[in-house]
Design a protein around this motif. Structure first.
Motif, PDB file in Angstrom:
ATOM      1  N   ALA A  17       0.833  -1.207   0.000  1.00 61.25           N
ATOM      2  CA  ALA A  17       0.000   0.000   0.000  1.00 61.25           C
ATOM      3  C   ALA A  17       0.864   1.253   0.000  1.00 61.25           C
ATOM      4  O   ALA A  17       0.566   2.216  -0.710  1.00 61.25           O
ATOM      5  N   ASP A  18       1.948   1.244   0.764  1.00 66.46           N
ATOM      6  CA  ASP A  18       2.849   2.401   0.803  1.00 66.46           C
ATOM      7  C   ASP A  18       3.468   2.656  -0.567  1.00 66.46           C
ATOM      8  O   ASP A  18       3.535   3.790  -1.027  1.00 66.46           O
ATOM      9  N   MET A  19       3.930   1.581  -1.224  1.00 60.14           N
ATOM     10  CA  MET A  19       4.545   1.742  -2.536  1.00 60.14           C
ATOM     11  C   MET A  19       3.514   2.187  -3.572  1.00 60.14           C
ATOM     12  O   MET A  19       3.782   3.090  -4.376  1.00 60.14           O
ATOM     13  N   ALA A  20       2.331   1.585  -3.552  1.00 57.29           N
ATOM     14  CA  ALA A  20       1.279   1.959  -4.498  1.00 57.29           C
ATOM     15  C   ALA A  20       0.860   3.415  -4.280  1.00 57.29           C
ATOM     16  O   ALA A  20       0.664   4.166  -5.245  1.00 57.29           O
ATOM     17  N   ARG A  21       0.740   3.822  -3.038  1.00 59.68           N
ATOM     18  CA  ARG A  21       0.377   5.204  -2.718  1.00 59.68           C
ATOM     19  C   ARG A  21       1.456   6.164  -3.240  1.00 59.68           C
ATOM     20  O   ARG A  21       1.154   7.220  -3.786  1.00 59.68           O
ATOM     21  N   SER A  22       2.724   5.767  -3.119  1.00 55.08           N
ATOM     22  CA  SER A  22       3.810   6.589  -3.647  1.00 55.08           C
ATOM     23  C   SER A  22       3.705   6.733  -5.158  1.00 55.08           C
ATOM     24  O   SER A  22       3.890   7.832  -5.697  1.00 55.08           O
ATOM     25  N   PHE A  23       3.412   5.638  -5.858  1.00 53.75           N
ATOM     26  CA  PHE A  23       3.221   5.704  -7.305  1.00 53.75           C
ATOM     27  C   PHE A  23       2.089   6.672  -7.653  1.00 53.75           C
ATOM     28  O   PHE A  23       2.216   7.501  -8.555  1.00 53.75           O
ATOM     29  N   ILE A  24       0.980   6.563  -6.942  1.00 52.08           N
ATOM     30  CA  ILE A  24      -0.169   7.437  -7.197  1.00 52.08           C
ATOM     31  C   ILE A  24       0.216   8.896  -6.991  1.00 52.08           C
ATOM     32  O   ILE A  24      -0.106   9.761  -7.810  1.00 52.08           O
ATOM     33  N   GLU A  25       0.912   9.175  -5.904  1.00 50.29           N
ATOM     34  CA  GLU A  25       1.328  10.555  -5.609  1.00 50.29           C
ATOM     35  C   GLU A  25       2.291  11.088  -6.666  1.00 50.29           C
ATOM     36  O   GLU A  25       2.190  12.247  -7.073  1.00 50.29           O
ATOM     37  N   ILE A  26       3.218  10.252  -7.120  1.00 54.47           N
ATOM     38  CA  ILE A  26       4.188  10.692  -8.134  1.00 54.47           C
ATOM     39  C   ILE A  26       3.479  10.988  -9.453  1.00 54.47           C
ATOM     40  O   ILE A  26       3.735  12.027 -10.072  1.00 54.47           O
TER      41      ILE A  26
END
Length: 78
Positions: A17-26
């Motif tokens: 979830a942390d990595m996916a959220r980072s992708f979304i934010e980027i």
């Protein structure tokens, strides 16, 4: 954030979830003109709501989180 996307994130393991959220934010910070919604079971980004010609999407498996481009050529070169 789209409720479907948030529900998708909530269903992932913490690290995923942390990595996916980072992708979304980027993606959102880099191309704020894109729309995001849960399509085909994945957070999907499109230009002008044209999800038939989606730009990229985020997927997660047990071992990885990835960003896949589909019609990335629709974006302006920067």
């Amino acid at each position: 954030m789209d409720k479907g996307v948030q529900d998708w994130l909530d269903a992932l393991q913490v690290g995923q979830a942390d990595m996916a959220r980072s992708f979304i934010e980027i993606v959102a910070a880099t191309a704020p003109e894109l729309d995001v919604a849960l399509k085909w079971g994945k957070p999907t980004f499109s230009l002008d709501g044209d999800f038939h010609h989606w730009i990229c999407q985020i997927g997660a498996t047990k071992r990885a989180v990835g960003l896949t481009f589909h019609f990335g050529s629709l974006l302006d070169d920067r």
